[in-house]
Design an enzyme around this catalytic site. Structure first.
Site, PDB file in Angstrom:
ATOM      1  N   SER A 139       0.847  -0.995  -0.009  1.00  0.00           N
ATOM      2  CA  SER A 139      -0.195  -0.119   0.046  1.00  0.00           C
ATOM      3  C   SER A 139       0.886   1.211   0.032  1.00  0.00           C
ATOM      4  O   SER A 139       2.228   1.118   0.291  1.00  0.00           O
ATOM      5  CB  SER A 139      -0.936   0.090   1.366  1.00  0.00           C
ATOM      6  OG  SER A 139      -1.429   1.255   1.516  1.00  0.00           O
ATOM      7  N   TYR A 152      -1.870  -1.485  10.434  1.00  0.00           N
ATOM      8  CA  TYR A 152      -1.749  -1.746   8.872  1.00  0.00           C
ATOM      9  C   TYR A 152      -0.518  -1.127   8.608  1.00  0.00           C
ATOM     10  O   TYR A 152       0.237  -1.628   7.606  1.00  0.00           O
ATOM     11  CB  TYR A 152      -3.052  -0.992   8.471  1.00  0.00           C
ATOM     12  CG  TYR A 152      -3.157  -0.993   6.950  1.00  0.00           C
ATOM     13  CD1 TYR A 152      -4.138  -2.207   6.623  1.00  0.00           C
ATOM     14  CD2 TYR A 152      -2.685   0.234   5.984  1.00  0.00           C
ATOM     15  CE1 TYR A 152      -4.232  -2.214   4.963  1.00  0.00           C
ATOM     16  CE2 TYR A 152      -2.869  -0.262   4.669  1.00  0.00           C
ATOM     17  CZ  TYR A 152      -3.645  -1.196   4.168  1.00  0.00           C
ATOM     18  OH  TYR A 152      -3.771  -1.450   2.730  1.00  0.00           O
TER      19      TYR A 152
END
Length: 257
Positions: A139, A152
């Site tokens: 990401s 995350y």
């Protein structure tokens, strides 16, 4: 499309395949004639796998044995694993002070430990073939941080480190490892984040998209999963044989600032 000079199709194992990026990757690989094992926690993932023409293996990848079992199932069905796409992911939005330990462990287990264990299990087959591709879907949060995403962001940052190490260890064995770092992709995971961010920041959902998700983007739209699948396709190809240890941004210009 083939793993050697003959006509044997390459074998791809893809995780997190019931929707979004994973489903798009499975669909592309199947269209190209690969033998594909789609792995997902959700039994509904079988519907997407069947529609694409892939085999399906249901697994909770936070369980280390399930990671090994997934690779073993691909080998049992197809004889090897040539391409591993680590895509499975979850999200929980909360401040560090309030972040539940159980959620932290679950995210790290799924998004960092599982890619390591899957790579470890697939490695001997890639080494034996003298050819392998490990593609980790990270990401843009593997390179930058945002509030409320401690687990995350930590997992995705760690994934880049794992990728670089795999690249160094795999180079002489014909195994490449790369990371793809998308900004916000139009997936169910992102849809859930929109709702969570709206609650955390006291905004409506459209404000979240405009003021948080696309604030730093030069191109003001969400990314389509097929755009990420096309990058996966390149990194899985023979044309990318000299590409390893790299992080590929698909970030709408996020990091151009």
């Amino acid at each position: 499309m083939t793993s050697q000079a003959g006509s044997t199709p390459r074998v791809a194992l893809v995780t997190g395949t019931s929707s979004g990026i994973g489903a798009a990757v499975v669909e592309y690989f199947c269209e190209q004639g690969y033998q594909v094992l789609a792995v997902d926690f959700n039994a509904a993932g079988k519907v997407a796998a069947d529609a694409a023409g892939a085999a399906f293996f249901q697994a909770d990848l936070t369980d280390p044995q399930a990671c090994r079992d997934a690779v073993n199932d691909a080998v049992r069905r197809f004889g090897s694993v040539d391409i591993l796409v680590n895509n499975a992911g979850i999200q929980h939005v909360e401040t560090i002070e309030a972040f539940p330990e159980e959620k932290w462990r679950n995210i790290i287990d799924l998004m960092l430990t599982a890619p390591f264990l899957l790579s470890q299990a697939a490695w001997p087959y890639m080494r034996k073939a003298g050819w392998g591709r490990i593609i980790n879907i990270a990401s843009i949060h593997a390179q930058v941080a945002s509030p409320g995403k401690a687990a995350y962001v930590s997992a995705k940052h760690g994934l880049i480190g794992l990728t670089k190490t795999a690249a160094l260890e795999g180079g002489e064995q014909g195994i490449t490892a790369n990371t793809i770092c998308p900004a916000y992709v139009k997936t169910p995971l992102v849809d859930n984040q929109i709702a969570d961010q709206a609650k955390l920041n006291g905004m409506d959902e459209q404000e979240v998209i405009e003021k948080i998700m696309l604030k730093n983007a030069a191109i003001k739209r969400l990314i389509d999963p097929s755009e990420v699948a096309q990058m996966v396709a390149y990194l899985a190809s023979d044309a990318a044989g000299a590409v390893t240890g790299s992080s590929w941004n698909i970030d709408l210009g996020w990091t151009a600032h």
